[in-house]
Design a protein around this motif. Structure first.
Motif, PDB file in Angstrom:
ATOM      1  N   ALA A 149       0.608  -1.282   0.029  1.00 46.05           N
ATOM      2  CA  ALA A 149      -0.197  -0.175   0.061  1.00 46.05           C
ATOM      3  C   ALA A 149       0.825   1.015   0.126  1.00 46.05           C
ATOM      4  N   LEU A 150       1.921   1.367   0.006  1.00 43.04           N
ATOM      5  CA  LEU A 150       2.784   2.261   0.542  1.00 43.04           C
ATOM      6  C   LEU A 150       3.695   2.153  -0.294  1.00 43.04           C
ATOM      7  N   THR A 151       4.302   1.754  -1.148  1.00 45.97           N
ATOM      8  CA  THR A 151       5.020   1.612  -2.367  1.00 45.97           C
ATOM      9  C   THR A 151       5.087   1.704  -2.957  1.00 45.97           C
ATOM     10  N   LEU A 152       4.110   0.180  -4.030  1.00 42.43           N
ATOM     11  CA  LEU A 152       3.073   0.366  -4.603  1.00 42.43           C
ATOM     12  C   LEU A 152       2.520   1.324  -5.765  1.00 42.43           C
ATOM     13  N   GLN A 153       3.424   1.259  -6.843  1.00 42.36           N
ATOM     14  CA  GLN A 153       2.363   2.789  -7.820  1.00 42.36           C
ATOM     15  C   GLN A 153       2.096   1.561  -9.652  1.00 42.36           C
ATOM     16  N   VAL A 154       0.695   1.130  -9.628  1.00 42.13           N
ATOM     17  CA  VAL A 154       0.922   0.146  -9.956  1.00 42.13           C
ATOM     18  C   VAL A 154       0.863   0.913 -12.161  1.00 42.13           C
ATOM     19  N   THR A 155      -0.135   2.337 -11.947  1.00 35.56           N
ATOM     20  CA  THR A 155       0.981   3.195 -12.904  1.00 35.56           C
ATOM     21  C   THR A 155       1.756   3.100 -13.123  1.00 35.56           C
ATOM     22  N   VAL A 156       3.411   2.978 -12.142  1.00 35.45           N
ATOM     23  CA  VAL A 156       4.429   3.649 -12.427  1.00 35.45           C
ATOM     24  C   VAL A 156       5.267   2.670 -12.253  1.00 35.45           C
ATOM     25  N   VAL A 157       6.414   2.236 -13.323  1.00 36.33           N
ATOM     26  CA  VAL A 157       7.357   1.532 -13.065  1.00 36.33           C
ATOM     27  C   VAL A 157       8.430   2.168 -12.455  1.00 36.33           C
ATOM     28  N   GLY A 158       9.063   1.122 -11.556  1.00 33.05           N
ATOM     29  CA  GLY A 158       9.734   1.198  -9.870  1.00 33.05           C
ATOM     30  C   GLY A 158      10.132   0.657 -10.051  1.00 33.05           C
ATOM     31  N   LEU A 159      11.162   1.019  -8.658  1.00 35.13           N
ATOM     32  CA  LEU A 159      11.513  -0.367  -7.412  1.00 35.13           C
ATOM     33  C   LEU A 159      10.389  -1.203  -7.126  1.00 35.13           C
ATOM     34  N   GLY A 160       9.070  -0.325  -7.147  1.00 33.12           N
ATOM     35  CA  GLY A 160       8.441  -0.812  -5.480  1.00 33.12           C
ATOM     36  C   GLY A 160       7.585  -2.232  -5.646  1.00 33.12           C
ATOM     37  N   SER A 197      -1.745   9.325  -2.860  1.00 31.50           N
ATOM     38  CA  SER A 197      -2.338  10.457  -3.155  1.00 31.50           C
ATOM     39  C   SER A 197      -3.789  10.148  -4.016  1.00 31.50           C
ATOM     40  N   ASN A 198      -3.782   8.408  -3.742  1.00 34.49           N
ATOM     41  CA  ASN A 198      -5.334   8.091  -3.347  1.00 34.49           C
ATOM     42  C   ASN A 198      -5.331   6.932  -2.617  1.00 34.49           C
ATOM     43  N   PRO A 199      -5.805   7.660  -0.837  1.00 31.24           N
ATOM     44  CA  PRO A 199      -5.910   6.376  -0.048  1.00 31.24           C
ATOM     45  C   PRO A 199      -6.937   5.204   0.292  1.00 31.24           C
ATOM     46  N   PHE A 200      -7.846   5.787  -0.975  1.00 27.57           N
ATOM     47  CA  PHE A 200      -8.605   3.871  -0.899  1.00 27.57           C
ATOM     48  C   PHE A 200      -8.464   3.457  -1.724  1.00 27.57           C
ATOM     49  N   GLY A 201      -7.622   3.961  -2.874  1.00 27.64           N
ATOM     50  CA  GLY A 201      -6.670   2.904  -3.628  1.00 27.64           C
ATOM     51  C   GLY A 201      -5.971   1.687  -3.497  1.00 27.64           C
ATOM     52  N   ARG A 202      -5.000   2.063  -2.799  1.00 29.28           N
ATOM     53  CA  ARG A 202      -4.097   2.211  -1.718  1.00 29.28           C
ATOM     54  C   ARG A 202      -4.453   1.624  -0.952  1.00 29.28           C
ATOM     55  N   PHE A 203      -5.717   1.657   0.085  1.00 27.72           N
ATOM     56  CA  PHE A 203      -6.227   0.269   0.514  1.00 27.72           C
ATOM     57  C   PHE A 203      -6.478  -0.986   0.504  1.00 27.72           C
ATOM     58  N   VAL A 204      -7.350  -0.474  -0.495  1.00 30.63           N
ATOM     59  CA  VAL A 204      -7.771  -1.775  -1.191  1.00 30.63           C
ATOM     60  C   VAL A 204      -6.485  -3.027  -2.062  1.00 30.63           C
ATOM     61  N   LEU A 205      -5.543  -1.876  -2.296  1.00 36.41           N
ATOM     62  CA  LEU A 205      -4.459  -2.801  -3.241  1.00 36.41           C
ATOM     63  C   LEU A 205      -3.653  -3.626  -1.823  1.00 36.41           C
ATOM     64  N   GLY A 206      -3.669  -2.928  -0.738  1.00 38.13           N
ATOM     65  CA  GLY A 206      -2.970  -3.640  -0.111  1.00 38.13           C
ATOM     66  C   GLY A 206      -3.178  -4.809   0.636  1.00 38.13           C
ATOM     67  N   VAL A 207      -5.410  -4.463   0.774  1.00 38.94           N
ATOM     68  CA  VAL A 207      -5.707  -5.442   1.361  1.00 38.94           C
ATOM     69  C   VAL A 207      -6.260  -6.651   0.661  1.00 38.94           C
ATOM     70  N   VAL A 208      -6.031  -6.255  -0.405  1.00 39.65           N
ATOM     71  CA  VAL A 208      -5.535  -7.218  -1.941  1.00 39.65           C
ATOM     72  C   VAL A 208      -3.820  -8.194  -1.493  1.00 39.65           C
ATOM     73  N   VAL A 209      -3.099  -7.317  -1.434  1.00 32.41           N
ATOM     74  CA  VAL A 209      -1.732  -8.139  -1.626  1.00 32.41           C
ATOM     75  C   VAL A 209      -1.692  -9.063  -0.517  1.00 32.41           C
ATOM     76  N   CYS A 210      -2.234  -8.666   1.007  1.00 30.89           N
ATOM     77  CA  CYS A 210      -2.218  -8.731   2.446  1.00 30.89           C
ATOM     78  C   CYS A 210      -3.121 -10.526   2.233  1.00 30.89           C
ATOM     79  N   GLY A 211      -4.417 -10.666   1.809  1.00 29.95           N
ATOM     80  CA  GLY A 211      -4.937 -11.507   0.889  1.00 29.95           C
ATOM     81  C   GLY A 211      -4.765 -12.506  -0.298  1.00 29.95           C
ATOM     82  N   GLY A 212      -3.776 -12.171  -0.712  1.00 35.54           N
ATOM     83  CA  GLY A 212      -2.649 -12.761  -1.923  1.00 35.54           C
ATOM     84  C   GLY A 212      -1.447 -13.483  -1.015  1.00 35.54           C
ATOM     85  N   THR A 213      -1.210 -12.590   0.199  1.00 32.42           N
ATOM     86  CA  THR A 213      -0.061 -13.073   0.578  1.00 32.42           C
ATOM     87  C   THR A 213      -0.186 -14.594   1.778  1.00 32.42           C
TER      88      THR A 213
END
Length: 498
Positions: free
Chosen positions: A46-57, A203-219
């Motif tokens: 949620a804090l580091t992954l940017q789906v639309t930005v290619v980077g180290l996240g 920049s998108n708290p709700f989107g990052r929260f959803v992303l964090g939940v998805v990654v947590c569930g996937g883990t």
């Protein structure tokens, strides 16, 4: 008394998996360290992954998931698992080096396949394919697994939930208060804290929260798969019923003869070079190279299907059958290698005449990889044993994509087009401007106005990264070059469009 035939295994309700592949699980419970590690991985995402930005996240998130899944297990990963983990993380690391979005998509997709192999394994083609989708069928099992674990934690009462929440709240307040004081006391520390604290830049708290939940569930799903691994190879079809020798040998022999006739013609073309194209009536480079390449690529793919069917239907009981299999299929593979060489030769002629594009370079690398697959098939046919073949092909795919990342296709294409411009004065700046920031160093060597026309669109893609996890080496290099030599307005069309 007649005995009823055994009924096929039915899937567990809500699971879609037959019991022979994945048995019901009503007793296992999620250990607390796994759940906490999965939550931590979700927070990192949620804090580091940017789906639309290619980077180290992407690499950071992948490493957090790998640690959460494998480090919380008592047994060490096997050699195959360790190699798969390394390969998956290496693919994700490409996103911190290259800026091409299409290459990033390929790396992420293949990293998913390799990561799934690290979790569930697989020795057959079907097992590898099914294993890639195994994680999508874990949510119901993971919910029950985590719920049973939570009940056990509650019954033990070692760490009440209320106290854990209180400790977390107190820790957050202490960090906020003292961090603010230190930041106001020193400007350098404030800048470092600003880059190291992603929450400031959400920049998108709700989107990052959803992303964090998805990654947590996937883990959690990945951790469950590692501990309650389905038998993905159970989905593989049973060995085919052999047919009579003439039923498979006769079609293969005819196909070998057809391939041999085509290869004899191709050998004259391979050694004839461009003179063959120019001296043949009604034959242009476009007709010879482009159309012929795609036809030969189709032939290569269909040949793999023919070999797969022949291996299932050909009997290998006595020495005569085994010899025929080796000779007929081995000859087909060898002739296919010549066809691969012919396809690569055609594409090379086309590129030399009309220039390099991302698609042309990519399909040429794909054809080279298919040639490697045929070489592996030949090696498997020598001993008539191919149990290792699916894993070897997967490993070769990972190596091929990583090699493609090392080649840097967009930069390679741009460099070849710049060289062609120096020799012929022809260039397609409209196409070059559609490449990624990887092409900036090569395009920076163009003279004006071609340089500005090619870089005008790319100059808007190299803004400063506000935080470290958005870092990308290609963007950083492009930003330095464009800062040293700013792009001018593209006031006229570049001369000599090809």
């Amino acid at each position: 008394m007649t005995i009823a035939p055994p009924q096929p295994a039915r899937p567990t309700p809500g699971d879609f998996w037959p019991r022979r592949a994945w048995r019901r699980d009503r007793t296992s419970m999620a250990p607390r360290p796994i759940v906490l590690a999965a939550v931590a991985a979700g927070v990192v995402a949620a804090l580091t992954l940017q789906v639309t930005v290619v980077g180290l996240g992407y690499a950071v998130t992948g490493a957090a998931v790998a640690v959460a899944v494998f480090a919380t297990r008592r047994t060490m990963p096997s050699a195959a698992q360790a190699a798969a983990i390394f390969g998956a993380l290496a693919l994700l690391a490409v996103l911190g080096v290259r800026g091409a979005g299409w290459l990033a998509a390929v790396c992420v997709a293949l990293s998913w396949v390799v990561g799934s192999f690290a979790l569930v394994g697989g020795r057959t083609w079907t097992g590898l394919a099914v294993g890639s989708f195994a994680l999508w069928f874990t949510p119901l099992r993971v919910v029950r697994w985590t719920r049973r674990g939570a009940r056990r934690w509650h019954s033990t009462g070692k760490v009440p939930v209320g106290r854990a929440v209180g400790v977390a709240a107190v820790s957050a307040v202490l960090l906020l208060v003292f961090g603010s004081l230190f930041a106001s006391a020193d400007a350098g520390f404030a800048e470092l804290l600003g880059k190291a604290a992603p929450s400031v830049h959400v920049s998108n708290p709700f989107g990052r929260f959803v992303l964090g939940v998805v990654v947590c569930g996937g883990t959690l799903g990945a951790a469950y798969l590692l501990r309650r691994t389905p038998r993905v190879d159970a989905f593989a079809p049973k060995p085919g019923r052999p047919v009579a020798r003439w039923e498979w040998a006769f079609p293969l022999a005819l196909l070998d003869l057809l391939f041999l006739g085509f290869v004899i013609v191709q050998l004259t073309v391979l050694f004839g070079g461009s003179s063959h194209v120019l001296t043949t009536a009604d034959l242009t480079y476009a007709e010879y190279a482009r159309q012929g390449f795609w036809q030969l690529l189709t032939v290569t793919a269909l040949t793999l299907v023919v070999i797969a069917v022949a291996v299932r239907k050909a009997a290998r009981v006595d020495a005569v059958d085994r010899t025929l299999v080796r000779v007929l299929l081995g000859l087909l593979c060898v002739l296919s290698l010549v066809i691969v060489a012919s396809a690569i030769h055609r594409m090379s002629l086309y590129e030399n005449q009309y220039g390099y594009t991302r698609l042309r370079v990519t399909v040429m690398v794909t054809e080279l990889w298919l040639g490697l697959v045929f070489a592996l098939l030949i090696a498997a046919g020598v001993r008539l044993s191919g149990r290792w073949l699916p894993r070897a092909v997967l490993a070769s795919a990972v190596g091929g994509v990583l090699l493609l990342a090392v080649i840097d296709p967009d930069a390679y294409v741009a460099g070849k087009n710049v060289e062609r411009f120096d020799e012929t004065g022809r260039i397609d700046v409209s196409y070059l401007s559609s490449l990624s920031v990887d092409a900036v160093p090569a395009l920076d060597r163009l003279p004006e106005p071609e340089r500005s026309c090619a870089l005008y669109r790319l100059a808007r893609q190299v803004e400063d990264e506000s935080v470290w996890y958005e870092y990308n080496a290609a963007r950083d290099r492009a930003r330095e070059l464009l800062a040293a030599h700013p792009v001018r307005s593209c006031d006229r069309v570049a001369r000599g469009n090809s």
